[in-house]
Scaffold this motif. Structure first.
Motif: not given
Length: 127
Positions: A58-61, A80-86
């Motif tokens: 899930l997106p990281l906030v 929000p940081i998408a799954p697999g992104k930094t």
């Protein structure tokens, strides 16, 4: 009828458990500790940028970032940081009037971990 009701309850409970397993997850790319080494007090502020990876589903906030001292100022990715992104947390330390060794912690709060994720900067301020 009881069997159908039982099966519906089991399917609902299974769905709830699998939904709870999906989450965001925070990990530092590289080290969670940065050593500035020797920095000159007269040289002005020193900065380091930590890269944070969302290795969850899930997106990281990142909700807030708190430094252990007013001499340390954090800046971070607000989107929000998408799954697999930094995303990034940039930490700036002001050595003015603080000669000697230092170790400062930066607490990163997000939906990717209960509690906080701790980053650390350290070094030695030369007068």
């Amino acid at each position: 009828m009881k069997r159908i009701l039982f099966l519906l309850i089991v399917l609902f409970a299974t769905g709830m458990v699998s939904a709870q397993q999906r989450e965001a997850s925070i990990t530092v790319v590289g080290d969670a500790v940065h050593d500035f080494g020797g920095i000159k007090e007269s040289g002005g502020s020193a900065s380091h940028t930590f890269s944070l990876l969302n290795n969850g589903e899930l997106p990281l906030v990142i909700t807030r970032v708190i430094a252990s001292c007013g001499c340390t100022q954090p800046e971070w990715t607000k989107e929000p940081i998408a799954p697999g992104k930094t995303g990034e947390v940039k930490v700036t330390y002001d050595p003015t009037g603080r000669p000697g060794p230092f170790t400062k912690t930066i607490s990163v709060y997000s939906n990717g971990k209960t509690g906080n994720y701790v980053l650390t900067i350290k070094g030695d301020v030369k007068p």
